[in-house]
Motif scaffolding. Structure first.
Motif, PDB file in Angstrom:
ATOM      1  N   SER A  32      59.905  43.483  35.596  1.00 27.98           N
ATOM      2  CA  SER A  32      58.554  43.138  35.144  1.00 27.98           C
ATOM      3  C   SER A  32      57.511  44.024  35.811  1.00 27.98           C
ATOM      4  O   SER A  32      56.558  44.493  35.164  1.00 27.98           O
ATOM      5  CB  SER A  32      58.257  41.662  35.433  1.00 27.98           C
ATOM      6  OG  SER A  32      59.037  40.821  34.625  1.00 27.98           O
ATOM      7  N   TYR A  33      57.681  44.279  37.108  1.00 28.90           N
ATOM      8  CA  TYR A  33      56.740  45.152  37.823  1.00 28.90           C
ATOM      9  C   TYR A  33      56.738  46.552  37.222  1.00 28.90           C
ATOM     10  O   TYR A  33      55.669  47.158  37.022  1.00 28.90           O
ATOM     11  CB  TYR A  33      57.097  45.218  39.304  1.00 28.90           C
ATOM     12  CG  TYR A  33      56.202  46.138  40.097  1.00 28.90           C
ATOM     13  CD1 TYR A  33      54.894  45.766  40.405  1.00 28.90           C
ATOM     14  CD2 TYR A  33      56.650  47.390  40.520  1.00 28.90           C
ATOM     15  CE1 TYR A  33      54.060  46.614  41.114  1.00 28.90           C
ATOM     16  CE2 TYR A  33      55.820  48.244  41.228  1.00 28.90           C
ATOM     17  CZ  TYR A  33      54.531  47.849  41.526  1.00 28.90           C
ATOM     18  OH  TYR A  33      53.701  48.700  42.213  1.00 28.90           O
ATOM     19  N   LYS A  34      57.933  47.068  36.933  1.00 28.37           N
ATOM     20  CA  LYS A  34      58.033  48.382  36.288  1.00 28.37           C
ATOM     21  C   LYS A  34      57.274  48.384  34.967  1.00 28.37           C
ATOM     22  O   LYS A  34      56.530  49.338  34.658  1.00 28.37           O
ATOM     23  CB  LYS A  34      59.512  48.722  36.072  1.00 28.37           C
ATOM     24  CG  LYS A  34      59.790  49.869  35.113  1.00 28.37           C
ATOM     25  CD  LYS A  34      59.318  51.205  35.649  1.00 28.37           C
ATOM     26  CE  LYS A  34      59.722  52.339  34.709  1.00 28.37           C
ATOM     27  NZ  LYS A  34      59.168  53.645  35.144  1.00 28.37           N
ATOM     28  N   ALA A  35      57.428  47.318  34.195  1.00 25.04           N
ATOM     29  CA  ALA A  35      56.760  47.235  32.892  1.00 25.04           C
ATOM     30  C   ALA A  35      55.252  47.097  33.031  1.00 25.04           C
ATOM     31  O   ALA A  35      54.494  47.608  32.203  1.00 25.04           O
ATOM     32  CB  ALA A  35      57.325  46.060  32.094  1.00 25.04           C
ATOM     33  N   PHE A  36      54.794  46.408  34.093  1.00 27.41           N
ATOM     34  CA  PHE A  36      53.352  46.296  34.323  1.00 27.41           C
ATOM     35  C   PHE A  36      52.734  47.669  34.566  1.00 27.41           C
ATOM     36  O   PHE A  36      51.566  47.907  34.212  1.00 27.41           O
ATOM     37  CB  PHE A  36      53.070  45.401  35.542  1.00 27.41           C
ATOM     38  CG  PHE A  36      53.447  43.964  35.365  1.00 27.41           C
ATOM     39  CD1 PHE A  36      53.534  43.394  34.110  1.00 27.41           C
ATOM     40  CD2 PHE A  36      53.726  43.169  36.476  1.00 27.41           C
ATOM     41  CE1 PHE A  36      53.877  42.050  33.945  1.00 27.41           C
ATOM     42  CE2 PHE A  36      54.073  41.834  36.333  1.00 27.41           C
ATOM     43  CZ  PHE A  36      54.152  41.278  35.057  1.00 27.41           C
ATOM     44  N   GLN A  37      53.508  48.568  35.164  1.00 22.90           N
ATOM     45  CA  GLN A  37      53.006  49.892  35.512  1.00 22.90           C
ATOM     46  C   GLN A  37      53.214  50.924  34.404  1.00 22.90           C
ATOM     47  O   GLN A  37      52.599  51.983  34.423  1.00 22.90           O
ATOM     48  CB  GLN A  37      53.717  50.402  36.782  1.00 22.90           C
ATOM     49  CG  GLN A  37      53.666  49.449  37.960  1.00 22.90           C
ATOM     50  CD  GLN A  37      52.254  49.145  38.396  1.00 22.90           C
ATOM     51  OE1 GLN A  37      51.430  50.046  38.537  1.00 22.90           O
ATOM     52  NE2 GLN A  37      51.960  47.867  38.608  1.00 22.90           N
ATOM     53  N   ASP A  38      54.098  50.621  33.462  1.00 19.10           N
ATOM     54  CA  ASP A  38      54.492  51.600  32.445  1.00 19.10           C
ATOM     55  C   ASP A  38      54.550  50.937  31.073  1.00 19.10           C
ATOM     56  O   ASP A  38      55.535  50.299  30.710  1.00 19.10           O
ATOM     57  CB  ASP A  38      55.860  52.183  32.821  1.00 19.10           C
ATOM     58  CG  ASP A  38      56.308  53.315  31.900  1.00 19.10           C
ATOM     59  OD1 ASP A  38      55.677  53.514  30.853  1.00 19.10           O
ATOM     60  OD2 ASP A  38      57.317  53.967  32.230  1.00 19.10           O
ATOM     61  N   ILE A  39      53.491  51.079  30.290  1.00 15.11           N
ATOM     62  CA  ILE A  39      53.403  50.411  28.987  1.00 15.11           C
ATOM     63  C   ILE A  39      54.471  50.918  28.023  1.00 15.11           C
ATOM     64  O   ILE A  39      54.958  50.158  27.182  1.00 15.11           O
ATOM     65  CB  ILE A  39      51.994  50.595  28.368  1.00 15.11           C
ATOM     66  CG1 ILE A  39      51.851  49.749  27.107  1.00 15.11           C
ATOM     67  CG2 ILE A  39      51.718  52.048  28.089  1.00 15.11           C
ATOM     68  CD1 ILE A  39      51.964  48.263  27.340  1.00 15.11           C
TER      69      ILE A  39
END
Length: 208
Positions: free
Chosen positions: A16-23
């Motif tokens: 989830s953190y990765k996705a928050f940073q990378d749309i």
């Protein structure tokens, strides 16, 4: 904390953190009907490790942290993993079934898997109290009926279908692993089955 539970929560946090940073990462792995029907079935699994925001992530992981110990302590690590992953898949499959022609439909979150764990714990612990005062069986019954209403009304952005699919997954898998519950918790087994039957009746008659 149990290492299996820690691993699941940790995986959700990292992805989830990765996705928050990378749309672009978020869009690549979210639940999206058009993409899934085009062959990207991985989204049916990966979307359950993505979340819309920190609040969404916290709510799901906190709920999992609260209910998972009941399933882990009674059924063990392997059966818990079966409930979690099976409920996740059931939530995605039911969502795909009900939204198969809505090509723009998108969703993310571990709610289906977490709901399956909730319902498993309700079946396993007949004295379980939700919020400290509400019997687990009554909570489960109300939850499923409200999900049916939400699926029919379609007036919010909540993934009621994934919740319902996850609940069915947790219900069926737990009973298959511990059939003694049919005898020991007959009342709860029947009570939670009623809204499931109602859902499939509404689907079969085209009313939902």
């Amino acid at each position: 904390m149990n290492p299996i539970l820690l691993g699941i929560i940790g995986t959700n946090l990292l992805i989830s953190y990765k996705a928050f940073q990378d749309i672009s990462f978020f869009r690549k792995y979210e639940f999206h009907i058009a993409s899934i029907r085009a062959g990207e079935q991985i989204r049916m699994l990966s979307s359950a490790f993505l979340h819309a925001d920190w609040a969404h992530l916290f709510f799901n992981m906190f709920t999992l942290y609260m209910f998972a110990p009941v399933v882990l302590n009674i059924m063990g690590n392997i059966s818990f993993l079966l409930v979690y992953t099976g409920s996740l898949i059931c939530g995605s499959l039911l969502t795909l079934y009900f939204h198969q022609n809505d090509y723009s439909y998108r969703a993310v979150g571990a709610s289906g898997a977490v709901t399956g764990v909730i319902f498993s714990s309700i079946l396993l612990e007949d004295r379980l109290m939700i919020f400290g005062f509400l019997p687990g069986s009554l909570y489960g019954f109300i939850y499923l009926l409200s999900s049916i209403y939400g699926m029919k009304a379609k007036n919010d952005n909540i993934g009621h279908t994934a919740h319902f699919g996850g609940a069915i997954g947790g219900y069926v898998i737990t009973l298959s692993q511990m059939p003694i519950l049919f005898v020991e918790n007959t009342y709860m087994v029947i009570l939670l089955a009623v809204p499931i039957v109602i859902l499939f009746y509404l689907a079969k008659t085209g009313k939902i």
